[in-house]
Motif scaffolding. Structure first.
Motif, PDB file in Angstrom:
ATOM      1  N   THR A 255      -0.965  11.547  12.203  1.00 30.93           N
ATOM      2  CA  THR A 255      -0.859  12.738  12.078  1.00 30.93           C
ATOM      3  C   THR A 255       0.599  13.052  12.142  1.00 30.93           C
ATOM      4  OG1 THR A 255      -1.182  12.854  14.612  1.00 30.93           O
ATOM      5  CG2 THR A 255      -3.136  13.386  13.389  1.00 30.93           C
ATOM      6  N   ASN A 256       1.171  14.050  11.092  1.00 25.62           N
ATOM      7  CA  ASN A 256       2.296  14.149  10.970  1.00 25.62           C
ATOM      8  C   ASN A 256       3.000  15.678  11.156  1.00 25.62           C
ATOM      9  OD1 ASN A 256       1.529  15.718   8.964  1.00 25.62           O
ATOM     10  ND2 ASN A 256       2.236  14.764   7.328  1.00 25.62           N
ATOM     11  N   GLY A 257       2.028  16.534  11.910  1.00 23.49           N
ATOM     12  CA  GLY A 257       2.507  17.896  12.347  1.00 23.49           C
ATOM     13  C   GLY A 257       1.613  18.320  13.413  1.00 23.49           C
ATOM     14  N   GLN A 258       1.085  19.481  13.084  1.00 24.74           N
ATOM     15  CA  GLN A 258       0.172  20.232  14.166  1.00 24.74           C
ATOM     16  C   GLN A 258      -0.817  19.219  14.698  1.00 24.74           C
ATOM     17  OE1 GLN A 258      -1.095  24.153  12.803  1.00 24.74           O
ATOM     18  NE2 GLN A 258       1.026  24.590  11.873  1.00 24.74           N
ATOM     19  N   ALA A 259      -1.566  19.683  15.863  1.00 21.42           N
ATOM     20  CA  ALA A 259      -2.638  18.821  16.371  1.00 21.42           C
ATOM     21  C   ALA A 259      -3.790  19.073  15.856  1.00 21.42           C
ATOM     22  CB  ALA A 259      -2.591  19.062  18.070  1.00 21.42           C
TER      23      ALA A 259
ATOM     24  N   ASN B  12       0.848  -1.284  -0.072  1.00 16.69           N
ATOM     25  CA  ASN B  12      -0.254   0.002   0.057  1.00 16.69           C
ATOM     26  C   ASN B  12       0.994   1.224  -0.092  1.00 16.69           C
ATOM     27  OD1 ASN B  12      -3.049  -0.967   1.798  1.00 16.69           O
ATOM     28  ND2 ASN B  12      -2.124  -2.049   0.194  1.00 16.69           N
ATOM     29  N   LYS B  13       0.293   2.281  -0.579  1.00 19.27           N
ATOM     30  CA  LYS B  13       1.063   3.668  -0.698  1.00 19.27           C
ATOM     31  C   LYS B  13       0.381   4.620   0.442  1.00 19.27           C
ATOM     32  CE  LYS B  13       3.278   2.890  -5.064  1.00 19.27           C
ATOM     33  NZ  LYS B  13       3.461   3.563  -6.390  1.00 19.27           N
ATOM     34  N   PHE B  14       1.230   5.696   0.823  1.00 17.68           N
ATOM     35  CA  PHE B  14       0.536   6.792   1.379  1.00 17.68           C
ATOM     36  C   PHE B  14       0.263   7.908   0.262  1.00 17.68           C
ATOM     37  CE2 PHE B  14       2.655   4.893   5.183  1.00 17.68           C
ATOM     38  CZ  PHE B  14       1.870   5.408   6.198  1.00 17.68           C
ATOM     39  N   TYR B  15      -1.082   7.854   0.036  1.00 20.94           N
ATOM     40  CA  TYR B  15      -1.451   8.649  -1.198  1.00 20.94           C
ATOM     41  C   TYR B  15      -2.071   9.984  -0.932  1.00 20.94           C
ATOM     42  CZ  TYR B  15      -6.011   7.155   0.737  1.00 20.94           C
ATOM     43  OH  TYR B  15      -6.996   6.809   1.580  1.00 20.94           O
ATOM     44  N   ARG B  16      -2.422  10.251   0.346  1.00 15.51           N
ATOM     45  CA  ARG B  16      -2.498  11.581   0.761  1.00 15.51           C
ATOM     46  C   ARG B  16      -1.921  12.178   1.758  1.00 15.51           C
ATOM     47  NH1 ARG B  16      -7.105  13.457   4.498  1.00 15.51           N
ATOM     48  NH2 ARG B  16      -7.709  15.395   3.932  1.00 15.51           N
ATOM     49  N   VAL B  17      -0.936  12.911   1.609  1.00 17.09           N
ATOM     50  CA  VAL B  17       0.137  13.253   2.477  1.00 17.09           C
ATOM     51  C   VAL B  17       0.328  14.763   2.510  1.00 17.09           C
ATOM     52  CG1 VAL B  17       2.467  13.113   3.360  1.00 17.09           C
ATOM     53  CG2 VAL B  17       1.267  11.179   2.105  1.00 17.09           C
ATOM     54  N   ILE B  18      -0.448  15.522   3.522  1.00 17.21           N
ATOM     55  CA  ILE B  18      -0.470  16.956   3.632  1.00 17.21           C
ATOM     56  C   ILE B  18       0.505  17.465   4.805  1.00 17.21           C
ATOM     57  CG2 ILE B  18      -1.869  18.774   3.814  1.00 17.21           C
ATOM     58  CD1 ILE B  18      -4.078  17.290   2.886  1.00 17.21           C
ATOM     59  N   ASP B  19       1.393  18.513   4.316  1.00 20.19           N
ATOM     60  CA  ASP B  19       2.620  18.917   5.394  1.00 20.19           C
ATOM     61  C   ASP B  19       1.893  19.407   6.527  1.00 20.19           C
ATOM     62  OD1 ASP B  19       5.152  19.095   6.093  1.00 20.19           O
ATOM     63  OD2 ASP B  19       5.188  21.284   5.350  1.00 20.19           O
TER      64      ASP B  19
END
Length: 283
Positions: free
Chosen positions: A172-176, A74-81
């Motif tokens: 979650t990869n950034g702000q909460a 599987n791929k990470f298809y929706r990754v938003i900074d």
């Protein structure tokens, strides 16, 4: 609800420059291997601790998908900074639609449900705190508790309707994004390898840039439960014990900011998502 007597004592000790609390060392707990999932990315391994107390049905389903090899490739298809990294299969498995799940956004709590309180009130909850290393929101009036969307949280993606989660997930990869609290099913959090999550290829670009080719999307090489790996491949992790006196002391210090660096003291408030819970590899 856990009483804050120890926290108050430690806070007083900090303010009085008493060394008793300062001498406490970090206390640790060892997670259940059955609740640790290991995701291997091209960058390295990511370990996720699951929280079955909060989402038992989703976690049972998630584990079954992991064991079946569902996420292989599987791929990470929706990754938003600064927001989320979302992954899942490109299409439904076989010819049948994937099973949908009834949402589990919160749990009912009893009067004596214990946790380590951080803040009251919080912007999104009556209280915030920690339960076995997981950041929680608590409503005493509703007798409800839930896992909060702090950085590194793993949750199930869904459509507009509540009961539409299948197998796609996000981290979650950034702000909460706390505005997602109580409307999504949170399964757990990353306790090891968050730097690899942060390096997942962003698929959302600045307006005017060329779209990211799907061939460059970050792929999941493997996904397994720690308990199913050979002992030689298991990562022996320990997590900071958030129910310990040492952790309560840590909260007191982060709230009072006794360091000389803070020549102007910030307000004595503490965001639960700004309290790191440490992980270590046990030798």
């Amino acid at each position: 609800m856990k009483q804050l007597t120890k926290l108050a004592i430690c806070l007083a000790s900090v303010l009085m420059l008493n060394s008793a609390c300062a001498e406490n060392k970090t206390q640790w707990r060892t997670p259940n291997l059955e609740n640790l999932a290991v995701m291997t990315l091209p960058q390295g391994k990511v370990v996720i601790e699951l929280a079955p107390e909060f989402a038992p049905n989703h976690i049972e389903h998630f584990k079954s998908l992991i064991k079946s090899g569902h996420y292989q490739g599987n791929k990470f298809y929706r990754v938003i900074d600064g927001f989320v990294a979302q992954a899942g299969p490109a299409a439904y498995v076989g010819q049948e639609k994937e099973k949908t799940l009834k949402i589990e956004p919160e749990v009912s709590i009893f009067p004596n449900w214990e946790y380590t309180q951080v803040q009251a009130p919080d912007m999104f909850a009556e209280h915030t705190g920690f339960k076995q290393g997981f950041a929680v929101g608590v409503s005493a009036s509703e007798k409800k508790a839930w896992l909060t969307h702090c950085p590194g949280v793993l949750a199930m993606a869904r459509g507009n309707k509540p009961d539409t989660a299948t197998s796609h997930f996000y981290i979650t990869n950034g702000q909460a994004p706390r505005y997602l609290d109580r409307i999504m099913t949170v399964l757990g959090r990353v306790i090891y390898g968050m730097e690899h999550v942060q390096s997942i290829v962003r698929t959302s670009v600045i307006e005017g840039q060329e779209p990211v080719d799907s061939a460059s999307f970050t792929q999941i090489a493997s996904f397994t439960l720690m308990s199913e790996l050979p002992k030689s491949e298991q990562i022996n992790l320990q997590v900071e014990d958030t129910e310990s006196p040492a952790f309560e002391e840590k909260l007191a210090k982060r709230r009072s900011r006794p360091s000389e660096f803070f020549y102007k003291k910030p307000p004595p408030v503490l965001d639960v998502c700004q309290v790191p819970v440490k992980t270590r590899i046990k030798s």
